[in-house]
Design a protein around this motif. Structure first.
Motif, mmCIF file in Angstrom:
data_model
loop_
_atom_site.group_PDB
_atom_site.id
_atom_site.type_symbol
_atom_site.label_atom_id
_atom_site.label_comp_id
_atom_site.label_asym_id
_atom_site.label_seq_id
_atom_site.Cartn_x
_atom_site.Cartn_y
_atom_site.Cartn_z
ATOM 1 N N THR A 106 44.030 39.865 32.412
ATOM 2 C CA THR A 106 43.057 40.558 33.259
ATOM 3 C C THR A 106 42.604 39.663 34.402
ATOM 4 N N LYS A 107 42.387 38.396 34.107
ATOM 5 C CA LYS A 107 41.978 37.456 35.151
ATOM 6 C C LYS A 107 43.043 37.330 36.234
ATOM 7 N N ARG A 155 45.424 39.529 37.034
ATOM 8 C CA ARG A 155 45.516 40.771 37.811
ATOM 9 C C ARG A 155 44.371 40.871 38.810
ATOM 10 N N THR A 156 43.179 40.489 38.388
ATOM 11 C CA THR A 156 42.024 40.517 39.283
ATOM 12 C C THR A 156 42.206 39.535 40.427
ATOM 13 N N ARG A 157 42.752 38.377 40.115
ATOM 14 C CA ARG A 157 42.992 37.355 41.139
ATOM 15 C C ARG A 157 43.984 37.862 42.194
ATOM 16 N N ARG A 216 37.047 37.366 29.457
ATOM 17 C CA ARG A 216 38.153 38.240 29.847
ATOM 18 C C ARG A 216 39.481 37.598 29.465
#
Length: 97
Positions: free
Chosen positions: A26-27, A29-31, A22
């Motif tokens: 993206t990482k 935002r996910t975090r 990824r």
């Protein structure tokens, strides 16, 4: 039962294809989303009692604890062992522990 599980996980008797890496964006935002969801899981009453800042720090402490894959693996194994002990209480190997 083992065959049923293995067929559902590996239908063609092949391991799943590796997932693509990824992007950093993206990482991140996910975090952030995971942190927000963890903090929002704390009841408002508890936030009010112990304080917003304290509850936020506690949620971040819990979040940071789950960032270590080796500890997550250990936790999973301990939980799985406990599940097996509950499922098979008459197993002689675990009667003394």
């Amino acid at each position: 039962m083992v065959k049923l599980i293995s067929k559902s996980i590996w239908p063609d008797k092949k391991l799943a294809a590796p997932t693509p890496e990824r992007e950093l964006n993206t990482k991140m935002r996910t975090r952030i989303l995971a942190k927000m969801l963890l903090f929002s899981a704390i009841p408002d009453e508890l936030k009010h009692i112990i304080g917003y800042e304290t509850s936020f720090k506690g949620a971040m402490l819990i979040f940071n604890m789950f960032q270590y894959p080796s500890l997550n693996r250990r936790l999973l194994l301990v939980l799985f062992e406990s599940f097996l002990k509950t499922l098979f209480p008459n197993n002689k190997k675990y009667q003394n522990s």
